[in-house]
Design an enzyme around this catalytic site. Sequence first.
Site, PDB file in Angstrom:
ATOM      1  N   ARG A 104      45.629 -39.589  59.851  1.00 43.66           N
ATOM      2  CA  ARG A 104      45.577 -40.305  58.576  1.00 43.66           C
ATOM      3  C   ARG A 104      46.489 -39.615  57.576  1.00 43.66           C
ATOM      4  NH1 ARG A 104      41.785 -43.826  56.459  1.00 43.66           N
ATOM      5  NH2 ARG A 104      40.562 -43.591  58.337  1.00 43.66           N
ATOM      6  N   THR A 108      48.590 -41.798  51.503  1.00 42.55           N
ATOM      7  CA  THR A 108      48.370 -43.257  51.537  1.00 42.55           C
ATOM      8  C   THR A 108      47.043 -43.620  52.202  1.00 42.55           C
ATOM      9  OG1 THR A 108      49.417 -43.484  53.689  1.00 42.55           O
ATOM     10  CG2 THR A 108      50.862 -43.626  51.764  1.00 42.55           C
ATOM     11  N   ASP A 203      32.060 -36.365  66.409  1.00 46.38           N
ATOM     12  CA  ASP A 203      31.301 -35.116  66.289  1.00 46.38           C
ATOM     13  C   ASP A 203      30.042 -35.162  67.156  1.00 46.38           C
ATOM     14  OD1 ASP A 203      33.014 -33.776  64.647  1.00 46.38           O
ATOM     15  OD2 ASP A 203      31.943 -34.248  62.787  1.00 46.38           O
TER      16      ASP A 203
END
Length: 209
Positions: A104, A108, A203
């Site tokens: 990511r 932005t 996770d």
Amino acid sequence: MGKVVIMDHPLVAHKLTIMRDKNTSVKDFRELVSEIGMLITYEATRDLPMTTKHIETPICEMDAPTLAGRKFVVVPILRAGLGLVDGVLRMVPAARVGHIGMYRDEETLEPHPYFCKMPKDVAERDVLIVDPMLATGGSAAEAIGEMKKRGCKHIKLMVLVAAPEGIKFLQEKHPDVDIYAGALDDHLNEKGYIVPGLGDAGDRIFGTK
Ligand code: URA
């Protein structure tokens, strides 16, 4: 418009409830991802083309149904998508596995692919992209775009839990793609988690919390 199939099955609902419980162990969570993956694959492969094969049973000859052998590739979105791969492969053992990794952009917040390793003939294959959570839909839309760039025409997405926001976004970006989900949840919270959801799937699969 592509189909949206929400699994309506007691086994899926029961297994998802165990996964949603925050006290469920990593071991159980991981096993359940795989089991639900198998069950959703059953639904996502319902329209595989069939042919017939002439065989002899102990009783008589017959033209028996068999898969037409269309080529298939399962594409996990790294890293949480890896948890779904073995469930798919247990149902479709000859499938190839392509991997796609996304990061990511801090400014932005847009997802960008950093890794994409596909079989050479991927354009001729039916594609099943897998990721446990369809939240905003950003990563899934990007992954679908990458597969289309490589010439893929028959693309499906399989998730355990979907948010309405993610489904809407994907339908706008890729209206040709069918979506298969174990459950449709209520909404996304301000941090982008699905509510009620099951937390951070990566996770919980890998025990990295
Ligand atoms: N990704 C996750 O792992 N969980 C969510 O709820 C949303 C995105």
